[in-house]
Design an enzyme around this catalytic site. Structure first.
Site, PDB file in Angstrom:
ATOM      1  N   ASN A 124       0.703  -1.335  -0.139  1.00 17.84           N
ATOM      2  CA  ASN A 124       0.165   0.061   0.105  1.00 17.84           C
ATOM      3  C   ASN A 124       0.952   1.364   0.253  1.00 17.84           C
ATOM      4  O   ASN A 124       0.531   2.219  -0.678  1.00 17.84           O
ATOM      5  CB  ASN A 124      -0.984  -0.083   1.046  1.00 17.84           C
ATOM      6  CG  ASN A 124      -0.611   0.002   2.509  1.00 17.84           C
ATOM      7  OD1 ASN A 124       0.670  -0.520   2.481  1.00 17.84           O
ATOM      8  ND2 ASN A 124      -1.037   0.615   3.626  1.00 17.84           N
TER       9      ASN A 124
ATOM     10  N   LYS B 139      12.215  -7.251   0.298  1.00 20.05           N
ATOM     11  CA  LYS B 139      11.430  -8.051  -0.382  1.00 20.05           C
ATOM     12  C   LYS B 139      10.079  -7.163  -0.509  1.00 20.05           C
ATOM     13  O   LYS B 139       9.444  -7.085   0.166  1.00 20.05           O
ATOM     14  CB  LYS B 139      11.298  -9.413   0.066  1.00 20.05           C
ATOM     15  CG  LYS B 139      10.592 -10.309  -0.920  1.00 20.05           C
ATOM     16  CD  LYS B 139       9.574 -11.124  -0.620  1.00 20.05           C
ATOM     17  CE  LYS B 139       8.119 -10.697  -0.302  1.00 20.05           C
ATOM     18  NZ  LYS B 139       7.364 -10.171  -1.398  1.00 20.05           N
ATOM     19  N   PRO B 140       9.769  -6.536  -1.598  1.00 16.15           N
ATOM     20  CA  PRO B 140       8.590  -5.847  -1.666  1.00 16.15           C
ATOM     21  C   PRO B 140       7.500  -6.620  -2.054  1.00 16.15           C
ATOM     22  O   PRO B 140       7.451  -7.824  -2.383  1.00 16.15           O
ATOM     23  CB  PRO B 140       8.733  -4.642  -2.810  1.00 16.15           C
ATOM     24  CG  PRO B 140       9.810  -5.456  -3.860  1.00 16.15           C
ATOM     25  CD  PRO B 140      10.622  -6.249  -2.721  1.00 16.15           C
ATOM     26  N   SER B 141       6.298  -6.243  -1.767  1.00 18.99           N
ATOM     27  CA  SER B 141       4.994  -6.820  -2.181  1.00 18.99           C
ATOM     28  C   SER B 141       5.246  -7.454  -3.647  1.00 18.99           C
ATOM     29  O   SER B 141       5.536  -6.327  -4.481  1.00 18.99           O
ATOM     30  CB  SER B 141       3.828  -5.990  -1.897  1.00 18.99           C
ATOM     31  OG  SER B 141       2.506  -6.518  -2.613  1.00 18.99           O
TER      32      SER B 141
ATOM     33  N   GLU C 299       4.980  -4.597  11.716  1.00 21.16           N
ATOM     34  CA  GLU C 299       4.123  -3.414  11.764  1.00 21.16           C
ATOM     35  C   GLU C 299       2.715  -3.979  11.066  1.00 21.16           C
ATOM     36  O   GLU C 299       2.869  -4.242   9.974  1.00 21.16           O
ATOM     37  CB  GLU C 299       4.656  -2.190  10.730  1.00 21.16           C
ATOM     38  CG  GLU C 299       5.850  -1.705  11.451  1.00 21.16           C
ATOM     39  CD  GLU C 299       5.590  -0.615  12.703  1.00 21.16           C
ATOM     40  OE1 GLU C 299       4.302  -0.330  13.035  1.00 21.16           O
ATOM     41  OE2 GLU C 299       6.485  -0.100  13.266  1.00 21.16           O
TER      42      GLU C 299
ATOM     43  N   CYS D 289      -3.026   1.728   6.889  1.00 17.12           N
ATOM     44  CA  CYS D 289      -2.965   0.897   8.023  1.00 17.12           C
ATOM     45  C   CYS D 289      -3.555   1.706   9.283  1.00 17.12           C
ATOM     46  O   CYS D 289      -4.390   1.033  10.064  1.00 17.12           O
ATOM     47  CB  CYS D 289      -1.656   0.250   8.333  1.00 17.12           C
ATOM     48  SG  CYS D 289      -0.570   1.733   8.676  1.00 17.12           S
TER      49      CYS D 289
END
Ligand code: NAD
Length: 475
Positions: A147, A170-172, A245, A279
């Protein structure tokens, strides 16, 4: 795009690539490496090798490089912002802001890192001293959600690098491209090879291998609570340091004497930003019974002004990233409707014309909500909020705290002492009184209860990438 390892674009040993989808059109517009466990070995080797020399670089030199990288982020914020807007579907201006805010945080960490200090207790024993110093923790694995890919990365990156850690990010798999572009900029800034690496792929393919790898010293994770628990379990088995998080379901209490001129726009903005894929968004609104109807009407009117559309138009909100994320909004709205709530605005997927190919859900206000409804209990991660009346402040606090989450909470109160008393009672990592700002860079951010473990940002965020060491020195 390939992985970015050891300062260069690196084809995955898996030989596989996966499509990166534009959520507005539903069509693939790029590819990312679909790495496997062999690629995990390559990236971890690179980061571990680089750590041995990077930890010895003087902090002032690291700070200079970090400022240079931050400036390159600003210089390239439009180009990276465009890629981010295309992979995420959020309005372009907000994407460019995210890159620039990430640059500011990178600068902040560089400065704050220069202020880190050790300690020597005054034992006053002849020929003896005990020194408390901080060592970099080692190779840090950053795993981030889709996001705010750059905000979430930079909450970890600058803090880890300034103290001498190296990073494997490691991104989404929904939004990997902007992170890869940032890694290339750091190499342009002059970072040695292997200090900042990016590996892409599916969490289920490479997640466990990355988390449990012997070279991984710390996992800094941002994502869903269930993924976080899985990672936490593996980390515990292997004694890895960890920051989590996780999800949120944040309440706002609107007291009888609140200034609605401030409260309503702030609530609407922080309910629907990034299509609710945020979030610490406002999920639940508790309004005093005497102003409840007015709050509902004003929220509805303000929400009606929001424009949903393509990120490259003058829209306020884009589509949801994918069907899975979209579905919760639809399901929670249907659940609330069945249980007697009043859908004041929104509530049904947009499918006409330009909306046909994306997962567009309109901003939705659900009045007469109660705690039997999903929308008041579980994370939505979409543009839907429930509104409920309360009679007493004690009741409002109890309702607000009646959640497994504790990321953020908000209160609007005319009498300031009342606002502060309520804030003290709310179970959340951050509480805002009488307005809602984006989280500042120099204060800690994180959650309590199921919203996470540990804190990012501020000096607390930096310290979490160090280990304390005591040296007993006799002379
Ligand atoms: P997610 O948990 O599905 O994915 C997060 C990341 O974990 C992704 O990079 C994913 O590929 C990876 N992953 C998935 N399975 C893995 C595994 N087995 N091992 C290692 N990595 C794995 O979350 P999402 O859908 O991308 O993001 C939404 C969630 O993130 C929401 O719950 C939201 O509240 C949370 N979030 C929290 C914060 C915060 O600061 N607290 C910020 C943003 C998002």
């Amino acid at each position: 795009m390939e992985n970015f390892i050891n300062g260069k674009w690196t084809a995955p040993l898996s030989g596989e690539y996966a499509d990166v989808i534009n959520p507005v059109t539903g069509a693939a517009f790029e590819t990312m490496a679909r790495s496997n466990t062999q690629d995990v070995e390559v990236v971890m080797e690179a980061a571990q090798k680089a750590f041995k020399s990077w930890k010895k670089v003087p902090t002032a030199e690291r700070a200079k490089l970090q400022h240079k990288a931050a400036q390159l982020m600003r210089d390239n914020s439009e180009a990276i912002g465009k890629t981010l807007a295309t992979e995420l579907g959020r309005p372009l201006a907000a994407c460019i802001r995210e890159i620039n805010r990430g640059a500011d945080l990178t600068d902040y960490y560089a400065e704050e890192g220069l202020r880190l200090k050790g300690e020597i207790p005054m034992h006053n024993i002849k020929g003896e001293k005990a020194m408390i110093v901080r060592d970099p923790i080692g190779v840090v694995l950053s795993i981030t959600s889709f996001n705010y890919p750059i905000a979430l990365l930079t909450m970890k990156l600058g803090a880890a690098l300034i103290v001498g850690c190296t990073i494997v990010a490691k991104p989404s798999d929904d939004t990997p491209l902007s992170t890869l572009m940032i890694a290339e900029l750091f190499t342009q800034a002059g970072y040695p090879e292997g200090v900042f690496n990016v590996i892409t792929g599916r969490g289920r393919d490479i997640g466990d291998a990355l988390v449990t790898h012997p070279y991984t010293a710390k996992i800094a994770f941002t994502g869903g609570t269930s993924t976080g628990k899985h990672i936490g379990m593996l980390a515990a088995q292997h004694n890895k340091r960890i920051t989590l998080e996780l999800g949120g379901q944040s309440p706002v209490i609107v007291c009888e004497d609140a200034d609605l001129e401030v409260a309503i726009p702030a609530i609407v903005k922080h309910t629907f930003a990034n299509s609710g894929q945020f979030c610490y968004r406002v999920s639940r609104v508790y309004a005093h019974a005497s102003i409840y109807n007015e709050v509902v009407e004003r929220l509805t009117q303000h929400t009606a002004q929001l424009k949903v559309g393509d990120p490259f138009s003058d829209s306020d909100m884009g589509p949801m990233i994918n069907q899975k994320i979209y579905q919760t909004s639809e399901d929670q709205t249907a659940d609330a409707k069945t249980k007697g709530a009043n859908i004041k605005i929104g509530g049904e997927r947009l499918t006409d014309g330009d909306y046909a190919k994306g997962w567009f859900f309109p901003p939705t206000i659900i009045a007469d909500a109660n705690h039997n409804m999903e929308v008041m209990k579980n994370e939505t991660f979409g543009p839907v909020a429930g509104v409920m009346a309360f009679e007493t402040i004690d009741e409002a606090i109890e309702l607000a705290n009646d959640s497994e989450y504790g990321l953020a909470a908000y209160v609007f109160a005319g009498e300031l002492g009342q606002g502060l008393r309520i804030a003290e009672e709310l179970e959340a990592g951050s509480v805002w009184i009488n307005n809602i700002q984006r989280s500042y860079h120099d204060v800690p951010f994180g959650g309590v209860k199921q919203s996470g473990i540990g804190r990012e940002k501020g000096r607390y965020g930096i310290e979490s990438f160090t280990e304390l060491k005591t040296i007993y020195f006799s002379y």
